[in-house]
Design an enzyme around this catalytic site. Structure first.
Site, mmCIF file in Angstrom:
data_model
loop_
_atom_site.group_PDB
_atom_site.id
_atom_site.type_symbol
_atom_site.label_atom_id
_atom_site.label_comp_id
_atom_site.label_asym_id
_atom_site.label_seq_id
_atom_site.Cartn_x
_atom_site.Cartn_y
_atom_site.Cartn_z
ATOM 1 N N GLU A 353 40.262 22.001 17.176
ATOM 2 C CA GLU A 353 39.397 21.167 18.020
ATOM 3 C C GLU A 353 38.754 21.946 19.160
ATOM 4 O OE1 GLU A 353 42.244 17.989 18.906
ATOM 5 O OE2 GLU A 353 41.184 16.723 17.471
HETATM 6 N N1 IFG Z 1 44.828 16.080 16.883
HETATM 7 C C1 IFG Z 1 45.108 17.160 17.829
HETATM 8 C C2 IFG Z 1 46.430 17.065 18.567
HETATM 9 C C3 IFG Z 1 46.819 15.633 18.905
HETATM 10 C C4 IFG Z 1 46.773 14.797 17.643
HETATM 11 C C5 IFG Z 1 47.329 13.401 17.883
HETATM 12 C C6 IFG Z 1 45.867 18.530 15.939
HETATM 13 C C7 IFG Z 1 45.978 19.879 15.306
HETATM 14 C C8 IFG Z 1 45.349 14.749 17.148
HETATM 15 N N2 IFG Z 1 45.121 18.443 17.078
HETATM 16 O O1 IFG Z 1 46.437 17.581 15.443
HETATM 17 O O2 IFG Z 1 46.351 17.821 19.778
HETATM 18 O O3 IFG Z 1 45.987 15.111 19.916
HETATM 19 O O4 IFG Z 1 47.548 12.749 16.674
#
Ligand code: IFG
Length: 540
Positions: A353
């Site tokens: 992200e």
């Molecule tokens: N995605 C984000 C996490 C967390 C997650 C919550 C990943 C690799 C959503 N990145 O999962 O930091 O916020 O479900």
């Protein structure tokens, strides 16, 4: 004249009908209250035991139909009595002494004595790192393995074969029956992990150790600690002290405190996991998810201005300044210090992200980062987005976003091995159902069956068995603040994921699994481990 009354009720429950991989039968054998020389370790009338409720399901279980009751005189014999194997024996003793009240001396013994539990290593290359054999006869118990880790996995099975009361912290009346028979077992996948996000909410060393204990029971062997994010930097880095002093002072929701591990505390967690043959995998997430670092050092920001500490739950707004001169030094220093604390082979660098990092900067950063990880002597793991950049040989990619299957396919095309953590199966912060107070829903509801009933080798097109190192459940903690929160979200789903990673292909069968895990209700309760009770599982 003594007659030994024995009645056998053999219920053949086929636990792996699909693949025929495993037949589990349960036997209720009762013997008369008096014991004769033939059965010096018999059990009181009415005693029952089963080999049928093991989770993860073993490769093969056979039932002989008898009973062995652990005598108060039992010892734990270790052969060969190396310091490492004696320590494994002490681990077993520590788990059996409280409830039985037995002395359970741990000693070296090259010749088996009846009435004891025997831990021994054998040269059987086919067993691999974690395979084991477990045999219960009328005269005692033997756990054998090629490696100490295999003995540790066999010990978890042995714990599950004893009555649930064995998990009590205080002496229980007993008896301590085991059904006679044998278990032959080894894992399908080498990587069976759980990730705990200690950045959104910080968890004490004691809480982390408690969780490590609980996951060891289900043969999990990797503990991935998400140490840094926008809301927190959770490990002291000697050469960059403000990372924890400032970056480790808050968490989601705005609480303040010493919300970081000293290096000694982190080493303690690592050693505690290692004693259970669980490898800690530290993660420092970069270049995104980095506000805690950016708030700690102005020079890591392109405008040379430290950001404010952040206690919300948005994602994607932060990025290390790729061009800033200190950035490479910061990464190198932090990686070096974490690597020195990590006996495991892997460092996780995040990479997810990075919405505030340009594609060009992201690619450049990954080219800088990969040699730095290699220089630290470790193998690189990253979230799937890193596969959009050229990966060095040996890089490992962790799939997580079910709405992005492109990244993991790019990883496979680059011949990288993958760890599967599809959020719609393996994210323990997803709500089970509409009644779950904690957790998120962005990947959908993940109930016990959704977390269990899948095969990693067929879950994603273009990703086959040979690409997959294994599976890992991830517990993100935006909404998770206490060990009780951790437990109710992790159990029972983590047990199901542990079976997905351990048990033979083709043995995944919800109808049988839900009955086996239902029998773990009393075990979890006796251990004081919270778990989510839904009607989808007929909890005993
Ligand atoms: N995605 C984000 C996490 C967390 C997650 C919550 C990943 C690799 C959503 N990145 O999962 O930091 O916020 O479900």
């Amino acid at each position: 004249m003594r007659t030994v009354l024995q009645s056998f009720v053999l219920l053949a429950v086929c636990a792996g009908c699909g693949g025929g991989a495993t037949r589990t039968e349960t036997a209720d054998a009762t013997t008369d209250p008096t014991t004769d020389a033939a059965t010096p370790y018999g059990c009181p009338a009415g005693t029952t035991a089963t080999l049928g409720n093991l989770v993860p399901l073993p490769v093969a279980v056979t039932v002989d139909g008898g009973l062995f009751c652990l005598p108060a005189t039992a010892a734990i014999e270790v052969d060969p009595p190396t310091p490492e194997l004696l320590a494994v024996g002490q681990y077993l003793a520590a788990h059996l002494r409280p409830a039985t009240g037995f002395a359970l001396e741990v000693r070296g013994a090259t010749t088996p004595q009846p009435g004891n539990i025997r831990l021994t290593t054998v040269t059987e290359p086919g067993l691999g790192e974690e395979g084991y054999g477990l045999t219960v006869s009328a005269g005692g118990v033997t756990v054998s393995a090629a490696q100490p880790a295999g003995l540790m996995r066999g010990i978890q099975t042995l714990r599950q074969l004893l009555p649930a009361a064995i998990e009590a912290a205080t002496p229980q009346p007993g008896p301590w029956p085991l059904a006679t028979g044998s278990v032959t077992d080894q894992p399908r996948f080498a990587w069976r992990g759980v990730m705990l996000d200690v950045a959104r909410h910080f968890f004490s060393v004691a809480d982390v150790k408690h969780f490590i204990d609980e996951v060891a029971y289900y043969k999990i062997n990797r503990f991935h600690v998400h140490l840094t994010d926008d809301q927190g930097w959770r490990l002291a880095i000697t050469s960059w002290p403000q990372l924890s002093a400032i970056g480790g002072s808050t968490e989601v929701g705005g609480a303040t405190g010493k919300f970081f591990y000293s290096q000694a505390e982190f080493a303690d967690i690592v050693a505690y996991a290692a004693a259970r043959y669980i490898t800690v995998v530290p993660e420092m997430d970069m270049p995104g998810h980095s506000n805690a670092a950016l708030a700690s050092y102005a020079e890591l920001n392109c405008d040379h201005t430290a950001t404010a500490l952040y206690t919300g739950t948005n994602v994607g707004f932060s990025s290390l300044c790729i061009d800033a001169s200190p950035t490479a030094q910061f990464v190198s220093d932090a990686l070096g210090e974490v690597a020195a604390l990590t006996p495991g082979m892997w460092l996780h660098i995040g990479g997810d992200e990075a919405k505030s990092t340009s594609a060009a900067d992201y690619a450049a950063f990954m080219q800088t980062l990969q040699p730095l990880v290699a220089a630290s002597g470790k193998m690189l793991i990253g979230w799937a987005e890193i596969a959009h950049t050229p990966l060095k040989a040996g890089a490992i990619v962790q799939h997580w976003n079910p709405y992005d299957t492109t990244s993991v396919q790019l990883a496979v095309q680059q011949h990288a091995k993958v760890i599967l953590s599809p959020a719609n199966r393996a994210y323990l912060d997803m709500k089970y159902d509409g009644d779950t107070p904690l957790g998120l829903v962005w990947a959908g509801l993940v109930d016990e069956q959704q977390a269990y009933a899948w095969d990693p080798a067929t879950e994603l097109s273009g990703v086959g068995e040979s690409d997959i190192l294994g599976v890992e459940a991830a517990l993100w903690t935006e909404t998770i603040a206490t060990i009780a929160d951790i437990e109710v979200m992790a159990f029972p789903r983590l047990a199901g994921l542990a079976e997905v990673g351990w048990s033979p292909a083709g043995s995944n069968d919800w109808a049988s699994y839900r009955l086996r895990i239902a029998a773990h209700g009393p075990r979890l309760t006796t251990k004081g481990v919270g778990f989510y009770r839904s009607t989808r599982i007929p909890w005993q």
